[in-house]
Design an enzyme around this catalytic site. Structure first.
Site, PDB file in Angstrom:
ATOM      1  N   SER A 223       0.821  -1.197   0.000  1.00 41.38           N
ATOM      2  CA  SER A 223       0.000   0.000   0.000  1.00 41.38           C
ATOM      3  C   SER A 223       0.865   1.261   0.000  1.00 41.38           C
ATOM      4  O   SER A 223       1.601   1.504  -0.949  1.00 41.38           O
ATOM      5  CB  SER A 223      -0.949  -0.063   1.193  1.00 41.38           C
ATOM      6  OG  SER A 223      -1.919   0.931   1.107  1.00 41.38           O
ATOM      7  N   ASP A 430      -8.184  -5.681  -6.429  1.00 42.87           N
ATOM      8  CA  ASP A 430      -8.104  -4.434  -5.668  1.00 42.87           C
ATOM      9  C   ASP A 430      -8.559  -3.267  -6.534  1.00 42.87           C
ATOM     10  O   ASP A 430      -8.214  -3.183  -7.712  1.00 42.87           O
ATOM     11  CB  ASP A 430      -6.670  -4.202  -5.201  1.00 42.87           C
ATOM     12  CG  ASP A 430      -6.546  -2.984  -4.299  1.00 42.87           C
ATOM     13  OD1 ASP A 430      -7.531  -2.644  -3.627  1.00 42.87           O
ATOM     14  OD2 ASP A 430      -5.462  -2.390  -4.268  1.00 42.87           O
ATOM     15  N   HIS A 487      -6.676  -6.285  -2.158  1.00 42.82           N
ATOM     16  CA  HIS A 487      -5.579  -5.413  -1.731  1.00 42.82           C
ATOM     17  C   HIS A 487      -4.557  -6.163  -0.879  1.00 42.82           C
ATOM     18  O   HIS A 487      -3.359  -5.957  -1.012  1.00 42.82           O
ATOM     19  CB  HIS A 487      -6.166  -4.246  -0.944  1.00 42.82           C
ATOM     20  CG  HIS A 487      -5.178  -3.162  -0.655  1.00 42.82           C
ATOM     21  ND1 HIS A 487      -4.729  -2.288  -1.608  1.00 42.82           N
ATOM     22  CD2 HIS A 487      -4.541  -2.820   0.494  1.00 42.82           C
ATOM     23  CE1 HIS A 487      -3.858  -1.442  -1.059  1.00 42.82           C
ATOM     24  NE2 HIS A 487      -3.728  -1.751   0.207  1.00 42.82           N
TER      25      HIS A 487
END
Length: 510
Positions: A223, A430, A487
């Site tokens: 991330s 994601d 994700h």
């Protein structure tokens, strides 16, 4: 990328902070007005203190540590020290350690697990979650760590942990994240500042435990790790020059791993939301035709505004306008859909504010709030039991310096030019940091291997004979997708992600 009114408290997942940037705009403008935007803190000027070699006494071996804190220091880093202890928990089959990196009045918590295979020889992985403000306890207890939380009081052994063939760190950084704390309100607000702390810690640890000297180190994160890892890796690489001058052993920085959909280039990411919602890039289009048409028409305007005000030069007011236009026209339609922003194939479970769409995140918080667990880990008693693992304040501080708008892909190129391999991987489901945007910036990256990398077609990579995703690679640079993962790739596809990492550690093609 959060609408006004949503709190950016994600701990395991991306929180792209466009709304937070907007909320912090006044502070940002005052800070940057009249200054050159790219005049950032310079982490490369790491001047080690002079010292006598005889003054340093290394611990020598991890086995020498006990269940009470041992203090590590090094005269070359007078502002830094490390508290570390044995903490028998989570894995159960290998040694585990926890502790604090003490930077004067700032204290960063970390976990360390030995490899299940050959801890005296296996590589080292340094893992950080994103945010900014996300605790790596989520990566540990939800994704790639030796155990997974199953309820508020217990964990189970994770067979697919990344410590299968590597020693691995998990760190709560910067200060105020997770079990990290400051004594007098000190804080870190840029990735450059955070990079200094990480580089110093790695050197102190490797100097004290001689078996790690020369061992391959892989810097990894997810991330906002797409911002962290390029700079952390660069700081370690550049610090090696100073280590050699001081007669110390340089760190064998072998690779950077940016995964579970990192955010390395904001501006290619934004326009990719159209592809994810309005084309079958991952699933069938989920947004109506009328809305998709408007989104498509908005893309050129969005790109022009960002190029003019955010990329070619930086104008705080103009960039703020660009971000707001892009958010309103290209991102808001998805927010209104009720779908999981971290997995486009499903609805959000619970409220985004409370569960981040994954109820297990609340269980992790509850598990780590148990007094006996905190005592076993050596968590500082000043930290309240109800302190959130994520830090909204860190997100605001980083937004206040516009940290997320600084270029990170240039650091990736610089690492590649210096022989440090880089792996970029992304789950295909994601939305918030999607694979389309990640692929675009890897193809656009300007480096000496660009022509060869771009010329490679995506090809299938397989695990146990089944297609796991697509990949391309050239001269140490690899891009890979993981089919059906959101994700948090190791959470959704644990065995595929483990196989990917094991091949990477062995320097094998996916």
């Amino acid at each position: 990328m959060f609408r006004a009114g949503l709190t950016c408290t994600s701990v395991a997942v991306a929180c792209l902070l466009w709304a937070t940037v907007t909320a912090a705009y006044e502070h940002s403008f005052q800070r940057w007005s009249g200054k050159k935007f790219w005049n950032q803190p310079d982490y490369t000027r790491l001047e080690l203190a002079s010292f006598e070699a005889a003054s340093f006494k290394p611990v020598g071996n991890l086995n020498a540590l006990t269940d009470t804190f041992t203090l590590l220091g090094h005269p070359a880093f007078p502002k830094y020290s490390v508290r570390i202890k044995q903490s028998d928990f989570c894995d159960g089959t290998v040694a585990a350690y926890t502790g604090y990196i003490d930077v004067e009045a700032r204290h960063l918590f970390f976990y360390f697990f030995e490899s299940r295979s050959d801890p005296d020889r296996d590589d080292v992985i340094f893992w950080t979650n994103g945010g900014p403000g996300g605790s790596s306890s989520m990566g540990l207890f939800m994704e790639l760590g030796p155990c997974r939380v199953v309820n508020s009081t217990s964990v189970v052994y994770n067979k697919a942990s990344w410590n299968a063939n590597a020693n691995i760190f998990f760190i709560d950084q910067p200060v105020d994240v997770g079990f990290s704390y400051a004594e007098h309100g000190e804080y870190v607000s840029t990735t450059e500042e955070a990079a200094k702390d990480i580089a110093a810690f790695v050197s102190i640890f490797f100097e004290h435990f001689s078996s790690f000297k020369g061992r391959a180190l892989h810097m990894a994160g997810e991330s906002y790790g797409g911002r962290y890892i390029p700079l952390f890796s660069s700081a370690i690489y550049d610090q090696n020059i100073e280590l050699v001058k001081a007669g110390l052993t340089p760190i064998n920085l072998t690779s950077a791993i940016i995964g579970t959909n990192g955010v390395t280039n904001r501006f290619t990411q934004i326009t990719s939301y159209y592809d994810m919602q309005c084309t079958p890039a991952s699933v069938e289009p989920i947004t109506d035709i009328s809305t998709c048409t408007r989104m498509k028409q908005a893309i050129p305007r969005c790109q022009k505004l960002m190029e003019t005000s955010c990329i070619a030069g930086f104008d705080p007011i103009g960039c703020d306008e660009a971000i707001e236009v892009c958010r309103m026209e290209i991102q808001d339609p998805y927010w209104k859909s009720g779908m999981n922003v971290y997995d486009i194939s499903k609805k959000c479970e619970g409220s985004l504010e409370e569960t981040h769409c994954y109820p297990i995140t609340k269980l992790i918080q509850q598990y780590l709030s148990q007094p006996h667990i905190r005592q076993k880990l050596g968590v500082d008693p000043s930290i309240p039991l109800d302190k959130p693992l994520s830090s909204h304040n860190v997100g605001l501080a980083f937004a206040g310096t516009l940290d997320g708008l600084h270029p990170s892909d240039l650091y990736v190129a610089a690492l590649l030019e210096r022989g440090v391999d880089v792996l970029i991987y992304a789950g295909t489901y994601d939305w918030i940091c999607n694979w389309v945007g990640n692929e675009r910036w890897t193809l656009a990256l300007d480096w000496s291997g660009k022509e060869e990398f771009v010329s490679q077609s995506l090809r299938e990579w397989k695990v146990n004979g089944e297609v796991a995703g697509m990949t391309r690679s050239a001269k140490g640079f690899t891009f890979a997708t993981i089919d059906g993962a959101g994700h948090m790739v190791p959470y959704d596809k644990p065995w595929e992600s483990l196989e990917m990492v094991n091949r990477w550690l062995k320097n094998r093609q996916l």
